[in-house]
Design a protein around this motif. Sequence first.
Motif, PDB file in Angstrom:
ATOM      1  N   LEU A  45      25.627  21.471  23.917  1.00 46.66           N
ATOM      2  CA  LEU A  45      25.058  20.358  24.687  1.00 46.66           C
ATOM      3  C   LEU A  45      26.140  19.399  25.174  1.00 46.66           C
ATOM      4  O   LEU A  45      26.072  18.881  26.294  1.00 46.66           O
ATOM      5  CB  LEU A  45      24.027  19.610  23.841  1.00 46.66           C
ATOM      6  N   THR A  46      27.150  19.173  24.341  1.00 50.37           N
ATOM      7  CA  THR A  46      28.251  18.289  24.734  1.00 50.37           C
ATOM      8  C   THR A  46      29.040  18.901  25.888  1.00 50.37           C
ATOM      9  O   THR A  46      29.407  18.200  26.840  1.00 50.37           O
ATOM     10  CB  THR A  46      29.170  18.002  23.528  1.00 50.37           C
ATOM     11  N   ASP A  47      29.297  20.206  25.820  1.00 51.39           N
ATOM     12  CA  ASP A  47      29.975  20.892  26.930  1.00 51.39           C
ATOM     13  C   ASP A  47      29.152  20.808  28.209  1.00 51.39           C
ATOM     14  O   ASP A  47      29.698  20.574  29.295  1.00 51.39           O
ATOM     15  CB  ASP A  47      30.207  22.368  26.581  1.00 51.39           C
ATOM     16  N   ALA A  48      27.850  21.014  28.079  1.00 53.76           N
ATOM     17  CA  ALA A  48      26.980  20.939  29.252  1.00 53.76           C
ATOM     18  C   ALA A  48      26.991  19.534  29.851  1.00 53.76           C
ATOM     19  O   ALA A  48      27.005  19.376  31.079  1.00 53.76           O
ATOM     20  CB  ALA A  48      25.557  21.347  28.880  1.00 53.76           C
ATOM     21  N   ALA A  49      26.995  18.515  29.004  1.00 57.46           N
ATOM     22  CA  ALA A  49      27.046  17.141  29.496  1.00 57.46           C
ATOM     23  C   ALA A  49      28.368  16.861  30.201  1.00 57.46           C
ATOM     24  O   ALA A  49      28.399  16.177  31.238  1.00 57.46           O
ATOM     25  CB  ALA A  49      26.833  16.158  28.344  1.00 57.46           C
ATOM     26  N   ALA A  50      29.463  17.386  29.669  1.00 54.01           N
ATOM     27  CA  ALA A  50      30.769  17.199  30.312  1.00 54.01           C
ATOM     28  C   ALA A  50      30.799  17.889  31.671  1.00 54.01           C
ATOM     29  O   ALA A  50      31.299  17.326  32.649  1.00 54.01           O
ATOM     30  CB  ALA A  50      31.878  17.742  29.409  1.00 54.01           C
ATOM     31  N   THR A  51      30.243  19.082  31.737  1.00 57.85           N
ATOM     32  CA  THR A  51      30.188  19.807  33.011  1.00 57.85           C
ATOM     33  C   THR A  51      29.328  19.046  34.025  1.00 57.85           C
ATOM     34  O   THR A  51      29.690  18.927  35.197  1.00 57.85           O
ATOM     35  CB  THR A  51      29.639  21.229  32.791  1.00 57.85           C
ATOM     36  N   ALA A  52      28.197  18.523  33.567  1.00 55.93           N
ATOM     37  CA  ALA A  52      27.326  17.746  34.453  1.00 55.93           C
ATOM     38  C   ALA A  52      28.026  16.488  34.940  1.00 55.93           C
ATOM     39  O   ALA A  52      27.889  16.103  36.119  1.00 55.93           O
ATOM     40  CB  ALA A  52      26.029  17.393  33.732  1.00 55.93           C
ATOM     41  N   ALA A  53      28.778  15.829  34.072  1.00 54.96           N
ATOM     42  CA  ALA A  53      29.499  14.615  34.473  1.00 54.96           C
ATOM     43  C   ALA A  53      30.575  14.949  35.499  1.00 54.96           C
ATOM     44  O   ALA A  53      30.757  14.214  36.484  1.00 54.96           O
ATOM     45  CB  ALA A  53      30.109  13.938  33.256  1.00 54.96           C
ATOM     46  N   ASP A  54      31.296  16.053  35.287  1.00 55.74           N
ATOM     47  CA  ASP A  54      32.306  16.470  36.269  1.00 55.74           C
ATOM     48  C   ASP A  54      31.663  16.789  37.614  1.00 55.74           C
ATOM     49  O   ASP A  54      32.171  16.395  38.668  1.00 55.74           O
ATOM     50  CB  ASP A  54      33.066  17.705  35.770  1.00 55.74           C
ATOM     51  N   GLN A  55      30.539  17.484  37.575  1.00 60.44           N
ATOM     52  CA  GLN A  55      29.844  17.837  38.812  1.00 60.44           C
ATOM     53  C   GLN A  55      29.330  16.584  39.526  1.00 60.44           C
ATOM     54  O   GLN A  55      29.404  16.484  40.744  1.00 60.44           O
ATOM     55  CB  GLN A  55      28.675  18.791  38.526  1.00 60.44           C
ATOM     56  N   MET A  56      28.844  15.627  38.761  1.00 58.93           N
ATOM     57  CA  MET A  56      28.363  14.378  39.336  1.00 58.93           C
ATOM     58  C   MET A  56      29.510  13.629  40.031  1.00 58.93           C
ATOM     59  O   MET A  56      29.334  13.107  41.133  1.00 58.93           O
ATOM     60  CB  MET A  56      27.761  13.496  38.228  1.00 58.93           C
ATOM     61  N   ASP A  57      30.683  13.626  39.409  1.00 58.58           N
ATOM     62  CA  ASP A  57      31.840  12.987  40.030  1.00 58.58           C
ATOM     63  C   ASP A  57      32.216  13.686  41.338  1.00 58.58           C
ATOM     64  O   ASP A  57      32.521  13.033  42.333  1.00 58.58           O
ATOM     65  CB  ASP A  57      33.039  12.992  39.078  1.00 58.58           C
ATOM     66  N   GLU A  58      32.197  15.020  41.320  1.00 60.76           N
ATOM     67  CA  GLU A  58      32.529  15.773  42.534  1.00 60.76           C
ATOM     68  C   GLU A  58      31.504  15.514  43.639  1.00 60.76           C
ATOM     69  O   GLU A  58      31.865  15.325  44.796  1.00 60.76           O
ATOM     70  CB  GLU A  58      32.604  17.268  42.224  1.00 60.76           C
ATOM     71  N   ASP A  59      30.234  15.513  43.261  1.00 56.34           N
ATOM     72  CA  ASP A  59      29.172  15.252  44.245  1.00 56.34           C
ATOM     73  C   ASP A  59      29.312  13.855  44.839  1.00 56.34           C
ATOM     74  O   ASP A  59      29.137  13.673  46.044  1.00 56.34           O
ATOM     75  CB  ASP A  59      27.791  15.402  43.605  1.00 56.34           C
ATOM     76  N   ASN A  60      29.603  12.883  44.001  1.00 57.72           N
ATOM     77  CA  ASN A  60      29.769  11.511  44.488  1.00 57.72           C
ATOM     78  C   ASN A  60      30.992  11.387  45.394  1.00 57.72           C
ATOM     79  O   ASN A  60      30.949  10.660  46.374  1.00 57.72           O
ATOM     80  CB  ASN A  60      29.872  10.537  43.319  1.00 57.72           C
ATOM     81  N   ALA A  61      32.073  12.096  45.054  1.00 56.16           N
ATOM     82  CA  ALA A  61      33.264  12.050  45.891  1.00 56.16           C
ATOM     83  C   ALA A  61      32.974  12.631  47.267  1.00 56.16           C
ATOM     84  O   ALA A  61      33.396  12.080  48.293  1.00 56.16           O
ATOM     85  CB  ALA A  61      34.398  12.827  45.220  1.00 56.16           C
ATOM     86  N   VAL A  62      32.217  13.726  47.322  1.00 55.74           N
ATOM     87  CA  VAL A  62      31.863  14.337  48.606  1.00 55.74           C
ATOM     88  C   VAL A  62      30.925  13.409  49.377  1.00 55.74           C
ATOM     89  O   VAL A  62      31.077  13.182  50.576  1.00 55.74           O
ATOM     90  CB  VAL A  62      31.211  15.718  48.383  1.00 55.74           C
ATOM     91  N   LYS A  63      29.937  12.859  48.640  1.00 57.26           N
ATOM     92  CA  LYS A  63      28.942  12.002  49.288  1.00 57.26           C
ATOM     93  C   LYS A  63      29.581  10.754  49.910  1.00 57.26           C
ATOM     94  O   LYS A  63      29.195  10.333  50.986  1.00 57.26           O
ATOM     95  CB  LYS A  63      27.903  11.564  48.261  1.00 57.26           C
ATOM     96  N   PHE A  64      30.540  10.187  49.219  1.00 59.48           N
ATOM     97  CA  PHE A  64      31.172   8.952  49.709  1.00 59.48           C
ATOM     98  C   PHE A  64      32.431   9.213  50.505  1.00 59.48           C
ATOM     99  O   PHE A  64      33.157   8.288  50.848  1.00 59.48           O
ATOM    100  CB  PHE A  64      31.452   8.010  48.530  1.00 59.48           C
TER     101      PHE A  64
END
Length: 95
Positions: free
Chosen positions: A74-93
């Motif tokens: 679960l911790t690995d999955a949360a880290a992956t989700a956080a990384d993906q969220m950062d990438e998505d936000n970088a693309v979005k902005f």
Amino acid sequence: MVEFDTGLMRAMANEHRGHADAVEALTPFGGEEVQLARARMQKSVFAVRIEESLQAMDNVTDLHAKRLRSFADLTDAAATAADQMDEDNAVKFGG
């Protein structure tokens, strides 16, 4: 804004997997010796109770190892989700 240290999260997950490996190394507690003793002490209530106690300890350590691994996953999955969220936000902005 919440900031995640995904490297630290993954390190913690790996540490918990190491703990799970250590717990699993403890089992089985009695192993073959318990079976041999039980066969030689066929009418012994004491032998039965020892075997049941060791089986219960095996079940507890198995459960504990599974919980540690589940937390690590679960911790690995949360880290992956956080990384993906950062990438998505970088693309979005546009960054």
